[in-house]
Design an enzyme around this catalytic site. Sequence first.
Site, PDB file in Angstrom:
ATOM      1  N   ARG A 143      61.983 -10.828-103.283  1.00  0.00           N
ATOM      2  CA  ARG A 143      61.839 -10.705-104.731  1.00  0.00           C
ATOM      3  C   ARG A 143      60.631  -9.817-105.014  1.00  0.00           C
ATOM      4  O   ARG A 143      59.654  -9.811-104.246  1.00  0.00           O
ATOM      5  CB  ARG A 143      61.608 -12.078-105.375  1.00  0.00           C
ATOM      6  CG  ARG A 143      62.856 -12.932-105.496  1.00  0.00           C
ATOM      7  CD  ARG A 143      63.831 -12.400-106.540  1.00  0.00           C
ATOM      8  NE  ARG A 143      65.024 -13.232-106.679  1.00  0.00           N
ATOM      9  CZ  ARG A 143      66.185 -13.010-106.079  1.00  0.00           C
ATOM     10  NH1 ARG A 143      66.331 -11.960-105.281  1.00  0.00           N
ATOM     11  NH2 ARG A 143      67.211 -13.803-106.283  1.00  0.00           N
ATOM     12  N   HIS A 150      68.260  -3.367-106.180  1.00  0.00           N
ATOM     13  CA  HIS A 150      68.650  -4.762-105.935  1.00  0.00           C
ATOM     14  C   HIS A 150      70.109  -4.843-105.456  1.00  0.00           C
ATOM     15  O   HIS A 150      70.943  -5.540-106.049  1.00  0.00           O
ATOM     16  CB  HIS A 150      68.437  -5.621-107.195  1.00  0.00           C
ATOM     17  CG  HIS A 150      68.342  -7.088-106.889  1.00  0.00           C
ATOM     18  ND1 HIS A 150      67.525  -7.952-107.586  1.00  0.00           N
ATOM     19  CD2 HIS A 150      68.974  -7.854-105.965  1.00  0.00           C
ATOM     20  CE1 HIS A 150      67.657  -9.173-107.102  1.00  0.00           C
ATOM     21  NE2 HIS A 150      68.540  -9.137-106.116  1.00  0.00           N
TER      22      HIS A 150
HETATM   23  P1  NDP Z   1      66.794 -19.775 -97.411  1.00  0.00           P
HETATM   24  O1  NDP Z   1      66.409 -20.823 -98.391  1.00  0.00           O
HETATM   25  O2  NDP Z   1      67.951 -20.015 -96.524  1.00  0.00           O
HETATM   26  O3  NDP Z   1      65.539 -19.426 -96.483  1.00  0.00           O
HETATM   27  C1  NDP Z   1      64.250 -19.311 -96.976  1.00  0.00           C
HETATM   28  C2  NDP Z   1      63.288 -19.121 -95.821  1.00  0.00           C
HETATM   29  O4  NDP Z   1      61.983 -18.875 -96.350  1.00  0.00           O
HETATM   30  C3  NDP Z   1      63.187 -20.363 -94.937  1.00  0.00           C
HETATM   31  O5  NDP Z   1      63.046 -19.998 -93.594  1.00  0.00           O
HETATM   32  C4  NDP Z   1      61.883 -21.005 -95.443  1.00  0.00           C
HETATM   33  O6  NDP Z   1      61.207 -21.785 -94.477  1.00  0.00           O
HETATM   34  C5  NDP Z   1      61.079 -19.791 -95.768  1.00  0.00           C
HETATM   35  N1  NDP Z   1      60.008 -20.144 -96.702  1.00  0.00           N
HETATM   36  C6  NDP Z   1      60.112 -20.637 -97.950  1.00  0.00           C
HETATM   37  N2  NDP Z   1      58.894 -20.877 -98.466  1.00  0.00           N
HETATM   38  C7  NDP Z   1      58.008 -20.534 -97.516  1.00  0.00           C
HETATM   39  C8  NDP Z   1      56.601 -20.572 -97.423  1.00  0.00           C
HETATM   40  N3  NDP Z   1      55.847 -21.017 -98.433  1.00  0.00           N
HETATM   41  N4  NDP Z   1      56.027 -20.152 -96.289  1.00  0.00           N
HETATM   42  C9  NDP Z   1      56.775 -19.713 -95.251  1.00  0.00           C
HETATM   43  N5  NDP Z   1      58.122 -19.655 -95.261  1.00  0.00           N
HETATM   44  C10 NDP Z   1      58.722 -20.070 -96.384  1.00  0.00           C
HETATM   45  O7  NDP Z   1      66.994 -18.447 -98.273  1.00  0.00           O
HETATM   46  P2  NDP Z   1      67.972 -17.215 -97.968  1.00  0.00           P
HETATM   47  O8  NDP Z   1      67.687 -16.705 -96.611  1.00  0.00           O
HETATM   48  O9  NDP Z   1      69.367 -17.563 -98.303  1.00  0.00           O
HETATM   49  O10 NDP Z   1      67.471 -16.171 -99.084  1.00  0.00           O
HETATM   50  C11 NDP Z   1      66.136 -15.751 -99.119  1.00  0.00           C
HETATM   51  C12 NDP Z   1      65.867 -14.928-100.375  1.00  0.00           C
HETATM   52  O11 NDP Z   1      66.452 -13.644-100.263  1.00  0.00           O
HETATM   53  C13 NDP Z   1      66.450 -15.462-101.674  1.00  0.00           C
HETATM   54  O12 NDP Z   1      65.696 -16.543-102.193  1.00  0.00           O
HETATM   55  C14 NDP Z   1      66.386 -14.236-102.558  1.00  0.00           C
HETATM   56  O13 NDP Z   1      65.114 -14.165-103.198  1.00  0.00           O
HETATM   57  C15 NDP Z   1      66.521 -13.073-101.583  1.00  0.00           C
HETATM   58  N6  NDP Z   1      67.807 -12.377-101.719  1.00  0.00           N
HETATM   59  C16 NDP Z   1      67.786 -11.042-102.059  1.00  0.00           C
HETATM   60  C17 NDP Z   1      68.959 -10.341-102.160  1.00  0.00           C
HETATM   61  C18 NDP Z   1      68.937  -8.906-102.458  1.00  0.00           C
HETATM   62  O14 NDP Z   1      69.994  -8.304-102.677  1.00  0.00           O
HETATM   63  N7  NDP Z   1      67.776  -8.267-102.471  1.00  0.00           N
HETATM   64  C19 NDP Z   1      70.262 -10.976-101.931  1.00  0.00           C
HETATM   65  C20 NDP Z   1      70.171 -12.367-101.579  1.00  0.00           C
HETATM   66  C21 NDP Z   1      68.975 -13.030-101.491  1.00  0.00           C
HETATM   67  P3  NDP Z   1      61.866 -23.128 -93.862  1.00  0.00           P
HETATM   68  O15 NDP Z   1      62.982 -22.628 -92.967  1.00  0.00           O
HETATM   69  O16 NDP Z   1      60.773 -23.735 -93.101  1.00  0.00           O
HETATM   70  O17 NDP Z   1      62.376 -23.925 -95.022  1.00  0.00           O
HETATM   71  C1  OXD Z   2      70.404 -13.206-104.652  1.00  0.00           C
HETATM   72  C2  OXD Z   2      70.137 -11.839-105.018  1.00  0.00           C
HETATM   73  O1  OXD Z   2      69.529 -14.032-104.827  1.00  0.00           O
HETATM   74  O2  OXD Z   2      71.088 -11.086-105.220  1.00  0.00           O
HETATM   75  O3  OXD Z   2      71.510 -13.493-104.151  1.00  0.00           O
HETATM   76  O4  OXD Z   2      69.002 -11.421-105.107  1.00  0.00           O
END
Ligand code: NDP
Ligand code: OXD
Length: 312
Positions: free
Chosen positions: A227, A275
């Site tokens: 993000r 995005h």
């Molecule tokens: P998940 O919830 O599956 O994974 C999140 C990861 O981030 C986990 O490994 C989590 O740790 C880690 N995390 C969260 N908070 C912290 C912290 N404070 N410190 C360290 N690690 C942390 O999310 P997704 O992989 O499904 O998606 C991730 C993000 O990708 C979405 O939230 C979105 O913002 C972005 N996204 C962007 C897109 C785009 O087109 N640009 C498309 C889709 C998503 P733990 O495993 O320990 O819980």
């Molecule tokens: C998502 C994104 O969160 O598109 O899936 O950013």
Amino acid sequence: MRGPLVFFSKIDRADAWVERLTRASPGLEVIVAGHDFSGLERAHYALLWKPPRGALAAMPQLKCIFSLGAGVDHLIDDPEFPRHVPLARVVDPRLTSGMRDYVLWQVLNLHRRGPELAAQQRNGVWRELFYRPNEDVRVGVMGLGELGRASARALAALGFQVSGWSRSAKTVEGVRVYAGEAERDEFLSGVDVLVCLLPLTAETRGILDARALALLPKGACLINAGRGGHVVEEAVLAALDSGAIAHAVLDVFAEEPLPQGHRFWAHPRVTVTPHVASLTDPETTARTIGLSISRIEAGLPPLHPVDVTRGY
Ligand code: NDP
Ligand code: OXD
């Protein structure tokens, strides 16, 4: 009695979603909301991408809120978000493979010096640019969730030295893992290409600030597909201008669309994508939402629930 689902997104094709949702849940009434959410009190379900502030408060009978993306910050940042209503997000093989491919594409492009080659072509310059073996390049993935793990594994399969950082300790084959605040600096100081795939939460907002960027080895590259709020924009620009960072690939921004005239647009060492790192697939996602609705009507939780307290 199952009430209607309200759909809202300013960027997705509502007709395609209505068709997929009603195919996945025969008999489901789908209402496409415009900017005005009044008159939607009957709604039992909501599928939303970046709804206007206060929209959710206009639907007091919701049984579940579905994020149209993997991230939920666009919903829970609303002070009127109803925290007692179950929230589900997109977890989908097509979303995961889309992100994996974007990360591979951008890492390979940086590794093979794509931005410099493109600049050479624009200037009619023929000069061989050498590159290192994959095995000598350290790629670090912040966030080892659905998207981060798949991306890290694919990078490792290409021979890169891959590390990853998450909140809780993980095991990912072929990936050196770090966890928590205590190991963050060590992780950052050992990556040549940093990929951010974190969710945006109170803990991760502004995580890539001047201090964090200064920990990266000089000339490292940044790819942010998490993000926009993860990076401190001024710090990224300062690091690019000083040469501390060689290139930034940015897919997400604090303000989207990225405003005209923003320095990122024309910066010679910034790649902007709008995005699109990965896109939610209506076909597969509507099927999952259909299953979740059946589960909720049977008294079960939805698939892929979000822990609202944790923020992801
Ligand atoms: P998940 O919830 O599956 O994974 C999140 C990861 O981030 C986990 O490994 C989590 O740790 C880690 N995390 C969260 N908070 C912290 C912290 N404070 N410190 C360290 N690690 C942390 O999310 P997704 O992989 O499904 O998606 C991730 C993000 O990708 C979405 O939230 C979105 O913002 C972005 N996204 C962007 C897109 C785009 O087109 N640009 C498309 C889709 C998503 P733990 O495993 O320990 O819980
Ligand atoms: C998502 C994104 O969160 O598109 O899936 O950013």
